[in-house]
Design a protein around this motif. Structure first.
Motif, PDB file in Angstrom:
ATOM      1  N   GLY A 270      -3.120 -12.774 -21.660  1.00 30.02           N
ATOM      2  CA  GLY A 270      -3.075 -12.465 -23.159  1.00 30.02           C
ATOM      3  C   GLY A 270      -3.057 -11.019 -23.472  1.00 30.02           C
ATOM      4  N   ARG A 271      -2.839 -10.126 -22.703  1.00 25.60           N
ATOM      5  CA  ARG A 271      -2.706  -8.724 -22.998  1.00 25.60           C
ATOM      6  C   ARG A 271      -1.275  -8.108 -23.020  1.00 25.60           C
ATOM      7  NH1 ARG A 271      -4.377  -7.072 -18.635  1.00 25.60           N
ATOM      8  NH2 ARG A 271      -5.660  -8.406 -17.684  1.00 25.60           N
ATOM      9  N   ASP A 272      -1.098  -7.129 -23.721  1.00 21.07           N
ATOM     10  CA  ASP A 272       0.131  -6.385 -23.701  1.00 21.07           C
ATOM     11  C   ASP A 272      -0.072  -5.091 -22.953  1.00 21.07           C
ATOM     12  OD1 ASP A 272      -1.102  -5.085 -25.518  1.00 21.07           O
ATOM     13  OD2 ASP A 272       0.204  -5.120 -27.236  1.00 21.07           O
ATOM     14  N   TYR A 273      -1.038  -5.056 -22.014  1.00 24.96           N
ATOM     15  CA  TYR A 273      -1.141  -3.793 -21.381  1.00 24.96           C
ATOM     16  C   TYR A 273      -1.629  -4.170 -19.890  1.00 24.96           C
ATOM     17  CZ  TYR A 273      -5.869  -4.221 -23.020  1.00 24.96           C
ATOM     18  OH  TYR A 273      -7.010  -4.530 -23.402  1.00 24.96           O
ATOM     19  N   VAL A 274      -1.272  -3.464 -18.955  1.00 27.75           N
ATOM     20  CA  VAL A 274      -1.724  -3.817 -17.685  1.00 27.75           C
ATOM     21  C   VAL A 274      -3.178  -3.015 -17.356  1.00 27.75           C
ATOM     22  CG1 VAL A 274      -1.276  -3.264 -15.041  1.00 27.75           C
ATOM     23  CG2 VAL A 274       0.500  -4.228 -16.698  1.00 27.75           C
ATOM     24  N   ILE A 275      -4.070  -3.661 -16.738  1.00 30.54           N
ATOM     25  CA  ILE A 275      -5.388  -2.947 -16.335  1.00 30.54           C
ATOM     26  C   ILE A 275      -5.515  -3.016 -14.721  1.00 30.54           C
ATOM     27  CG2 ILE A 275      -6.529  -3.690 -18.239  1.00 30.54           C
ATOM     28  CD1 ILE A 275      -7.786  -5.869 -16.812  1.00 30.54           C
ATOM     29  N   PRO A 276      -6.237  -2.306 -14.249  1.00 29.34           N
ATOM     30  CA  PRO A 276      -6.477  -2.033 -12.723  1.00 29.34           C
ATOM     31  C   PRO A 276      -6.904  -3.459 -12.044  1.00 29.34           C
ATOM     32  CG  PRO A 276      -7.722  -0.076 -13.739  1.00 29.34           C
ATOM     33  CD  PRO A 276      -7.278  -1.163 -14.777  1.00 29.34           C
ATOM     34  N   GLU A 277      -7.588  -4.108 -12.766  1.00 32.37           N
ATOM     35  CA  GLU A 277      -7.822  -5.644 -11.978  1.00 32.37           C
ATOM     36  C   GLU A 277      -6.657  -6.322 -11.932  1.00 32.37           C
ATOM     37  OE1 GLU A 277     -11.570  -3.628 -13.678  1.00 32.37           O
ATOM     38  OE2 GLU A 277      -9.650  -3.929 -14.572  1.00 32.37           O
ATOM     39  N   ASP A 278      -5.406  -6.127 -12.653  1.00 33.38           N
ATOM     40  CA  ASP A 278      -4.420  -6.854 -12.512  1.00 33.38           C
ATOM     41  C   ASP A 278      -3.793  -6.598 -11.050  1.00 33.38           C
ATOM     42  OD1 ASP A 278      -4.598  -8.153 -15.241  1.00 33.38           O
ATOM     43  OD2 ASP A 278      -3.641  -6.630 -15.916  1.00 33.38           O
ATOM     44  N   VAL A 279      -3.847  -5.176 -10.808  1.00 34.57           N
ATOM     45  CA  VAL A 279      -3.200  -4.728  -9.835  1.00 34.57           C
ATOM     46  C   VAL A 279      -3.865  -5.348  -8.531  1.00 34.57           C
ATOM     47  CG1 VAL A 279      -2.464  -2.806  -8.322  1.00 34.57           C
ATOM     48  CG2 VAL A 279      -2.316  -2.635 -10.952  1.00 34.57           C
ATOM     49  N   GLY A 280      -5.318  -5.193  -8.645  1.00 33.73           N
ATOM     50  CA  GLY A 280      -5.992  -5.464  -7.308  1.00 33.73           C
ATOM     51  C   GLY A 280      -6.170  -7.035  -7.012  1.00 33.73           C
ATOM     52  N   SER A 281      -5.937  -7.771  -7.991  1.00 33.47           N
ATOM     53  CA  SER A 281      -6.030  -9.219  -7.903  1.00 33.47           C
ATOM     54  C   SER A 281      -4.481  -9.794  -7.122  1.00 33.47           C
ATOM     55  CB  SER A 281      -6.082 -10.083  -8.997  1.00 33.47           C
ATOM     56  OG  SER A 281      -4.751  -9.771 -10.107  1.00 33.47           O
ATOM     57  N   LEU A 282      -3.404  -9.025  -7.335  1.00 33.97           N
ATOM     58  CA  LEU A 282      -2.344  -9.260  -6.693  1.00 33.97           C
ATOM     59  C   LEU A 282      -1.862  -8.621  -5.261  1.00 33.97           C
ATOM     60  CD1 LEU A 282      -0.304  -9.468 -10.053  1.00 33.97           C
ATOM     61  CD2 LEU A 282      -0.864 -11.451  -8.651  1.00 33.97           C
ATOM     62  N   ALA A 283      -2.834  -7.404  -5.214  1.00 30.77           N
ATOM     63  CA  ALA A 283      -2.426  -6.657  -4.027  1.00 30.77           C
ATOM     64  C   ALA A 283      -1.905  -7.246  -2.430  1.00 30.77           C
ATOM     65  CB  ALA A 283      -3.138  -5.609  -3.886  1.00 30.77           C
ATOM     66  N   VAL A 284      -2.916  -8.294  -2.100  1.00 30.60           N
ATOM     67  CA  VAL A 284      -2.791  -9.026  -0.768  1.00 30.60           C
ATOM     68  C   VAL A 284      -1.653  -9.906  -0.718  1.00 30.60           C
ATOM     69  CG1 VAL A 284      -4.088 -10.532   0.741  1.00 30.60           C
ATOM     70  CG2 VAL A 284      -5.439  -8.929  -0.527  1.00 30.60           C
ATOM     71  N   GLU A 285      -1.276 -10.587  -2.045  1.00 36.48           N
ATOM     72  CA  GLU A 285      -0.263 -11.440  -1.839  1.00 36.48           C
ATOM     73  C   GLU A 285       1.166 -10.473  -1.716  1.00 36.48           C
ATOM     74  OE1 GLU A 285      -2.788 -12.078  -3.756  1.00 36.48           O
ATOM     75  OE2 GLU A 285      -3.649 -13.967  -3.149  1.00 36.48           O
ATOM     76  N   VAL A 286       1.118  -9.248  -2.687  1.00 37.55           N
ATOM     77  CA  VAL A 286       2.415  -8.666  -2.548  1.00 37.55           C
ATOM     78  C   VAL A 286       2.539  -7.786  -1.355  1.00 37.55           C
ATOM     79  CG1 VAL A 286       3.295  -7.000  -4.259  1.00 37.55           C
ATOM     80  CG2 VAL A 286       2.345  -8.818  -5.144  1.00 37.55           C
ATOM     81  N   LEU A 287       1.395  -7.349  -0.672  1.00 38.82           N
ATOM     82  CA  LEU A 287       1.836  -6.154   0.153  1.00 38.82           C
ATOM     83  C   LEU A 287       1.471  -6.703   1.519  1.00 38.82           C
ATOM     84  CD1 LEU A 287      -0.365  -3.301  -1.445  1.00 38.82           C
ATOM     85  CD2 LEU A 287       2.052  -3.685  -1.702  1.00 38.82           C
ATOM     86  N   ALA A 288       0.698  -7.861   1.751  1.00 39.56           N
ATOM     87  CA  ALA A 288       0.327  -8.047   3.162  1.00 39.56           C
ATOM     88  C   ALA A 288       1.553  -8.438   4.154  1.00 39.56           C
ATOM     89  CB  ALA A 288      -0.739  -9.377   3.205  1.00 39.56           C
ATOM     90  N   HIS A 289       2.528  -9.198   3.461  1.00 39.49           N
ATOM     91  CA  HIS A 289       3.621  -9.432   4.585  1.00 39.49           C
ATOM     92  C   HIS A 289       4.567  -8.465   4.903  1.00 39.49           C
ATOM     93  CE1 HIS A 289       5.144  -9.744   0.400  1.00 39.49           C
ATOM     94  NE2 HIS A 289       6.376  -9.954   0.877  1.00 39.49           N
ATOM     95  N   ARG A 290       4.264  -7.364   4.110  1.00 43.95           N
ATOM     96  CA  ARG A 290       5.436  -5.936   4.504  1.00 43.95           C
ATOM     97  C   ARG A 290       4.635  -5.158   5.390  1.00 43.95           C
ATOM     98  NH1 ARG A 290       8.206  -5.614  -0.805  1.00 43.95           N
ATOM     99  NH2 ARG A 290       6.914  -7.205  -2.317  1.00 43.95           N
ATOM    100  N   VAL A 291       3.317  -5.181   5.731  1.00 46.47           N
ATOM    101  CA  VAL A 291       2.791  -4.035   6.597  1.00 46.47           C
ATOM    102  C   VAL A 291       2.815  -4.781   8.118  1.00 46.47           C
ATOM    103  CG1 VAL A 291       1.582  -3.215   4.795  1.00 46.47           C
ATOM    104  CG2 VAL A 291       0.550  -5.076   5.938  1.00 46.47           C
ATOM    105  N   LEU A 292       2.689  -4.028   9.143  1.00 48.01           N
ATOM    106  CA  LEU A 292       2.416  -4.437  10.452  1.00 48.01           C
ATOM    107  C   LEU A 292       1.325  -3.829  11.012  1.00 48.01           C
ATOM    108  CD1 LEU A 292       6.139  -4.303  11.664  1.00 48.01           C
ATOM    109  CD2 LEU A 292       4.889  -6.343  11.054  1.00 48.01           C
ATOM    110  N   PRO A 293       0.467  -4.732  11.391  1.00 47.98           N
ATOM    111  CA  PRO A 293      -0.870  -4.019  12.185  1.00 47.98           C
ATOM    112  C   PRO A 293      -0.505  -3.586  13.577  1.00 47.98           C
ATOM    113  CG  PRO A 293      -1.344  -6.237  11.177  1.00 47.98           C
ATOM    114  CD  PRO A 293       0.119  -6.038  11.352  1.00 47.98           C
ATOM    115  N   THR A 294      -1.343  -2.546  13.856  1.00 43.74           N
ATOM    116  CA  THR A 294      -1.219  -1.799  15.179  1.00 43.74           C
ATOM    117  C   THR A 294      -1.518  -3.035  16.324  1.00 43.74           C
ATOM    118  OG1 THR A 294      -3.384  -1.091  15.280  1.00 43.74           O
ATOM    119  CG2 THR A 294      -1.700   0.453  14.359  1.00 43.74           C
ATOM    120  N   VAL A 295      -1.033  -2.758  17.467  1.00 40.88           N
ATOM    121  CA  VAL A 295      -1.540  -3.551  18.782  1.00 40.88           C
ATOM    122  C   VAL A 295      -3.146  -3.878  18.772  1.00 40.88           C
ATOM    123  CG1 VAL A 295      -1.522  -3.995  21.070  1.00 40.88           C
ATOM    124  CG2 VAL A 295       0.492  -3.149  19.916  1.00 40.88           C
ATOM    125  N   GLU A 296      -3.708  -2.344  18.627  1.00 44.68           N
ATOM    126  CA  GLU A 296      -5.215  -2.465  18.742  1.00 44.68           C
ATOM    127  C   GLU A 296      -5.917  -3.499  17.586  1.00 44.68           C
ATOM    128  OE1 GLU A 296      -3.335   0.840  20.578  1.00 44.68           O
ATOM    129  OE2 GLU A 296      -3.013   0.007  18.612  1.00 44.68           O
TER     130      GLU A 296
END
Length: 321
Positions: A270-296
C-alpha cells in the motif's frame, strides 16, 4: 489487446490479493510461494521453482495462468527437445510458395517450462533472448512476445538422474527462485480431500485478464525508489561479490531485478515508495540462485541462501527520511 486505464496502487494490491486467494484454492499452506509468484509477475520477471517431484511446482504455475486468464503454454523439457521447439521454426508453405514462421511454445503470457534442467544446455539457451528482451529472433526477423510475459520454470535438484545444471547466464535471467517444500500434514490431508472431487485446477477461476495485469505492471513502475534505496540495493549486490564464501557474486542484472521486485513489494503493502525492508525481504529469493559458494563453503555446508542472509545482515540499512 484492449488497453486498460492504469489502476491505482490500492487497486493493484487488491488485484494481487485476488490472484493469490484464487491460487490458494489448489495450493494449500504455501502463501509465501504464491505471494512471490504474483510479485515476480508484476515485476516483469521470471520465476524458477526448484524442488523434488510431486510438491506442487507445476500446479502453482498453472494456477497462476488460470487466475489471470492469460494464454498459458507448457513446454516439457526433455533431452531430445530442440531449440526450434521452444522459439519456433520457419516452414515452407506450398500454396503461397513462401516460408512462414510457426511460433513455438514460448509465445504465451505464462510459459511453464517443466523440468527445464532435463534439456540440453543448447536448448535451455534458446530461451535467453526471450527472457531478457521479450522477443524472439529467427531467420533475420524479430517477433515480439505477448504482454504480460512470464516464464515459470521448474527444475529438479541437480543430484537427480538425467539433469543438467542450468548455465549461469540462464539462472541470471530468473528474477527469483523459490522452493515449495513438503506440505504441512493438515495441508496434505486437505489436498487428498480436494482431489477426490476430480481435477483440482478446475476450481481456479479467472479473477482478471492479461490486459488488466499489463496495466497493473505499468502502475507498479511509478513506485518511487529514492536514490538512497538504489544505493542500498547496489551495496547489497556488491557485498556478494566481495564475500569470502562466494566465488561468483550477483550481477548488475540482479540489482535491477531486486529493485523491480522491491517496487512490487511496496505497492502490495500500500505504499508508493520503497523502503529498505522491501529490499531485505526479497534479497534471498532474488540473489541466492545467482551466486556460487566456494568449495570451502560447500564443504562447511554453508549454502547460498544462508550466505546471502549474512550479506544482508552485514550491509548497513539506510535511515528512513
Amino acid at each position: 489487446m484492449i488497453q486498460h486505464a492504469t489502476p491505482s496502487l490500492p487497486e493493484v494490491s487488491q488485484l494481487a490479493n485476488r490472484i493469490a486467494e484464487e491460487m490458494s484454492r489448489v495450493i494449500e499452506g504455501k502463501p509465501a510461494q504464491i505471494r512471490m509468484a504474483v510479485t515476480v509477475l508484476l515485476a516483469e520477471g521470471h520465476l524458477l521453482i526448484e524442488d523434488v517431484p510431486g510438491v506442487g511446482k507445476t500446479v502453482l504455475a498453472k494456477a497462476l495462468g488460470r487466475a489471470i486468464a492469460g494464454d498459458v503454454k507448457r513446454i516439457q523439457f526433455t533431452p531430445d527437445l530442440l531449440p526450434s521447439d521452444v522459439t519456433g521454426v520457419s516452414v515452407f508453405n506450398q500454396s503461397s510458395r513462401e516460408f512462414e514462421f510457426k511460433r513455438g511454445g514460448i509465445f504465451a503470457n505464462i510459459v511453464l517450462g517443466d523440468e527445464i534442467n532435463r534439456a540440453s544446455p543448447k536448448t535451455q539457451s534458446a530461451m535467453l533472448e526471450a527472457m531478457a528482451e521479450n522477443q524472439v529472433s529467427a531467420d533475420g526477423q524479430t517477433y515480439k512476445l505477448p504482454q504480460p510475459f512470464m516464464v515459470i520454470a521448474t527444475q529438479n535438484p541437480i543430484e537427480m538422474e538425467g539433469t543438467y545444471p542450468l548455465p549461469e547466464a540462464q539462472r541470471d535471467r530468473f528474477m527469483a527462485r523459490i522452493t515449495m517444500g513438503y506440505p504441512a500434514r493438515q495441508s496434505e490431508v486437505a489436498m487428498l480431500a480436494a482431489q477426490a472431487g476430480g481435477d483440482q485446477l478446475s476450481s481456479v477461476r479467472p479473477v482478471t485478464d492479461a490486459a488488466t495485469v499489463a496495466a497493473a505492471i505499468q502502475a507498479v513502475r511509478a513506485v518511487y525508489v529514492a536514490p538512497v534505496i538504489n544505493d542500498y540495493v547496489v551495496s547489497v549486490v556488491e557485498a556478494t561479490r566481495r564475500h569470502p564464501d562466494l566465488r561468483l557474486g550477483a550481477s548488475p542484472r540482479a540489482s535491477l531485478h531486486l529493485m523491480r521486485a522491491s517496487r512490487v513489494a511496496a505497492a502490495l503493502a500500500g505504499r508508493d515508495y520503497v523502503i529498505p525492508e522491501d529490499v531485505g525481504s526479497l534479497a534471498v529469493e532474488v540473489l541466492a540462485h545467482r551466486v556460487l559458494p566456494t568449495v570451502e563453503a560447500q564443504v562447511a555446508r554453508r549454502d547460498a541462501s544462508g550466505i546471502v542472509s549474512s550479506v544482508i545482515a552485514s550491509v548497513p540499512t539506510p535511515e528512513r527520511g
